[in-house]
Design a protein around this motif. Sequence first.
Motif, PDB file in Angstrom:
ATOM      1  N   HIS A  12       0.825  -1.217   0.000  1.00 19.59           N
ATOM      2  CA  HIS A  12       0.000   0.000   0.000  1.00 19.59           C
ATOM      3  C   HIS A  12       0.861   1.270   0.000  1.00 19.59           C
ATOM      4  O   HIS A  12       0.627   2.165  -0.814  1.00 19.59           O
ATOM      5  CB  HIS A  12      -0.942  -0.081   1.207  1.00 19.59           C
ATOM      6  N   SER A  37     -10.263  17.885   8.372  1.00 17.43           N
ATOM      7  CA  SER A  37     -10.835  18.552   7.196  1.00 17.43           C
ATOM      8  C   SER A  37     -12.344  18.379   7.212  1.00 17.43           C
ATOM      9  O   SER A  37     -12.860  17.414   7.777  1.00 17.43           O
ATOM     10  CB  SER A  37     -10.241  17.974   5.920  1.00 17.43           C
ATOM     11  N   ALA A  66     -12.205  10.392  -1.157  1.00 15.78           N
ATOM     12  CA  ALA A  66     -11.553   9.064  -1.241  1.00 15.78           C
ATOM     13  C   ALA A  66     -10.737   8.841   0.020  1.00 15.78           C
ATOM     14  O   ALA A  66      -9.543   8.542  -0.048  1.00 15.78           O
ATOM     15  CB  ALA A  66     -10.690   8.990  -2.490  1.00 15.78           C
ATOM     16  N   ASP A  67     -11.389   8.995   1.195  1.00 15.88           N
ATOM     17  CA  ASP A  67     -10.629   8.910   2.448  1.00 15.88           C
ATOM     18  C   ASP A  67     -10.766   7.549   3.138  1.00 15.88           C
ATOM     19  O   ASP A  67     -10.632   7.441   4.348  1.00 15.88           O
ATOM     20  CB  ASP A  67     -10.964  10.077   3.396  1.00 15.88           C
ATOM     21  N   GLY A  68     -11.005   6.492   2.340  1.00 10.15           N
ATOM     22  CA  GLY A  68     -10.886   5.132   2.859  1.00 10.15           C
ATOM     23  C   GLY A  68     -12.135   4.597   3.552  1.00 10.15           C
ATOM     24  O   GLY A  68     -13.160   5.265   3.666  1.00 10.15           O
ATOM     25  N   TYR A 129      -0.862 -14.243   4.843  1.00  5.77           N
ATOM     26  CA  TYR A 129      -2.126 -14.038   5.560  1.00  5.77           C
ATOM     27  C   TYR A 129      -2.594 -15.373   6.125  1.00  5.77           C
ATOM     28  O   TYR A 129      -2.336 -16.425   5.535  1.00  5.77           O
ATOM     29  CB  TYR A 129      -3.227 -13.545   4.614  1.00  5.77           C
ATOM     30  N   PHE A 176      -8.039  -8.168  10.498  1.00  7.50           N
ATOM     31  CA  PHE A 176      -9.143  -7.379   9.935  1.00  7.50           C
ATOM     32  C   PHE A 176     -10.366  -8.278   9.727  1.00  7.50           C
ATOM     33  O   PHE A 176     -10.214  -9.429   9.301  1.00  7.50           O
ATOM     34  CB  PHE A 176      -8.768  -6.825   8.554  1.00  7.50           C
ATOM     35  N   GLY A 195     -13.782   4.653  -4.232  1.00  7.46           N
ATOM     36  CA  GLY A 195     -12.925   3.721  -3.488  1.00  7.46           C
ATOM     37  C   GLY A 195     -13.639   3.223  -2.245  1.00  7.46           C
ATOM     38  O   GLY A 195     -14.877   3.203  -2.175  1.00  7.46           O
ATOM     39  N   ASP A 196     -12.857   2.825  -1.246  1.00  6.52           N
ATOM     40  CA  ASP A 196     -13.433   2.243  -0.031  1.00  6.52           C
ATOM     41  C   ASP A 196     -14.443   3.174   0.643  1.00  6.52           C
ATOM     42  O   ASP A 196     -15.367   2.708   1.313  1.00  6.52           O
ATOM     43  CB  ASP A 196     -12.317   1.911   0.973  1.00  6.52           C
ATOM     44  N   PRO A 203     -12.025  -8.477   1.081  1.00  6.92           N
ATOM     45  CA  PRO A 203     -10.662  -8.653   0.581  1.00  6.92           C
ATOM     46  C   PRO A 203     -10.284 -10.089   0.238  1.00  6.92           C
ATOM     47  O   PRO A 203      -9.211 -10.310  -0.307  1.00  6.92           O
ATOM     48  CB  PRO A 203      -9.790  -8.108   1.727  1.00  6.92           C
ATOM     49  N   ALA A 206      -9.402  -9.860  -3.091  1.00  8.69           N
ATOM     50  CA  ALA A 206      -8.369  -8.855  -3.379  1.00  8.69           C
ATOM     51  C   ALA A 206      -8.723  -7.910  -4.530  1.00  8.69           C
ATOM     52  O   ALA A 206      -7.928  -7.701  -5.438  1.00  8.69           O
ATOM     53  CB  ALA A 206      -7.033  -9.561  -3.657  1.00  8.69           C
ATOM     54  N   GLN A 207      -9.917  -7.341  -4.483  1.00  6.21           N
ATOM     55  CA  GLN A 207     -10.356  -6.465  -5.579  1.00  6.21           C
ATOM     56  C   GLN A 207     -10.200  -4.978  -5.280  1.00  6.21           C
ATOM     57  O   GLN A 207     -10.453  -4.120  -6.121  1.00  6.21           O
ATOM     58  CB  GLN A 207     -11.856  -6.724  -5.871  1.00  6.21           C
ATOM     59  N   GLY A 208      -9.813  -4.622  -4.032  1.00 10.88           N
ATOM     60  CA  GLY A 208      -9.923  -3.234  -3.558  1.00 10.88           C
ATOM     61  C   GLY A 208      -9.263  -2.200  -4.449  1.00 10.88           C
ATOM     62  O   GLY A 208      -9.871  -1.176  -4.781  1.00 10.88           O
ATOM     63  N   LEU A 209      -8.019  -2.460  -4.848  1.00 10.81           N
ATOM     64  CA  LEU A 209      -7.307  -1.457  -5.644  1.00 10.81           C
ATOM     65  C   LEU A 209      -7.910  -1.357  -7.038  1.00 10.81           C
ATOM     66  O   LEU A 209      -8.046  -0.254  -7.586  1.00 10.81           O
ATOM     67  CB  LEU A 209      -5.814  -1.791  -5.698  1.00 10.81           C
ATOM     68  N   THR A 212     -11.013   0.782  -6.784  1.00 13.83           N
ATOM     69  CA  THR A 212     -10.741   2.215  -6.629  1.00 13.83           C
ATOM     70  C   THR A 212     -10.268   2.824  -7.952  1.00 13.83           C
ATOM     71  O   THR A 212     -10.709   3.911  -8.337  1.00 13.83           O
ATOM     72  CB  THR A 212      -9.686   2.422  -5.517  1.00 13.83           C
TER      73      THR A 212
END
Length: 313
Positions: A12, A37, A66-68, A129, A176, A195-196, A203, A206-209, A212
């Motif tokens: 990451h 913010s 896009a703050d997760g 993992y 997690f 994104g998230d 996960p 493993a599609q997260g990236l 986004t």
Amino acid sequence: MPGAPGIIGVGHPELREALATAAAKAGATVVRGVGRSTVDPGPAPSVTYELDGAHHTLRARLVVVADGKNSATRTALGIPIVVTTPRVMLTGLLVDDGGAWDRAETTLDVDGRNQYVVVPRGADLIQLYIARHADDPERFNGPERVARFLAAYRSLALPCPDALAEATPAGPCATFPMTDAWTDNPLRPGIALLGDAAGWSNPVTAQGLSITLRDTRVLAEALLDTPTWTPQTLRGYAEERGERMARLRFATALTDLLSAFGLPDRAAKRRRMTRLLRQQPELGAALGAVHAGPWTPPAEAFSPDILTTLALA
Ligand SMILES: Cc1cc2nc3c(=O)[nH]c(=O)nc-3n(C[C@H](O)[C@H](O)[C@H](O)COP(=O)(O)OP(=O)(O)OC[C@H]3O[C@@H](n4cnc5c(N)ncnc54)[C@H](O)[C@@H]3O)c2cc1C
């Protein structure tokens, strides 16, 4: 999957640094070290952020958030998110194995109570993992967690168990919950979540990236297509995302089901499901979404009765 190039193992921090550098090269202003913010939605939205003790306000035609996954902005805007109950808890540890693991191999494998995921990360490191059923009484927590985690890698289901169990930790050991999550609509006047922050995929696949990056592309194309940026004119993004995430939810449910992870009669159950899949391969077509993208399998591959048919095998 035919035509799919395989997976990329990238950390990451390295990836986000590369993306920030690419954004700056493309002409974006990247501001680092921001504190609190707030986002003010509406037809003329703005962002106020704290930097080095001073407050700054930026006005924009659209604020892309896009703050997760724990998006403070999403919470402040009151945008509801649905999160599934975790079936599995996943613990990760980056290690140096001295090159013992074959760098061409990525593994997802079950032995007893553990589901192992091994992803090479360049020549020196591998990401390990262990997934365990959410009800498993033994979690990888407390001061001994790294030692217990590595000891659990001494499994004969893996090609070099001793080298993995004796590998040198190269990062933190964290656990997690594996969940899917979604927002009904990631758009509000003056705001687009991506994104998230807009909801994530379990996960396990493993599609997260990819999600986004695809969100970014679909939203960017929608912005280029229309001169007015409202939830109505950008609804194509929301609709595409909603259906895409639903397909991925199905693919993660199917992945968990076919692993039969945590079932007492796992081996027999898997044999019955595999036999059924050999007779009717179309029942497993949604798995193609994982490596070839959620739009590759036909719509009927995501029919809910498939899960029931396999579950009752
Ligand atoms: C255990 C686990 C394993 C995973 N494995 C994989 C995998 O193998 N493959 C995969 O593709 N995905 C994986 N993912 C998912 C992946 O990490 C995420 O989907 C992805 O990082 C989402 O990107 P994002 O930009 O939306 O959010 P993030 O990567 O979380 O980035 C959000 C960023 O926003 C910053 N930020 C927060 N608040 C503010 C603010 N107010 N102002 C400015 N910046 C702010 C944060 O510091 C952070 O850098 C995994 C996730 C987990 C939990």
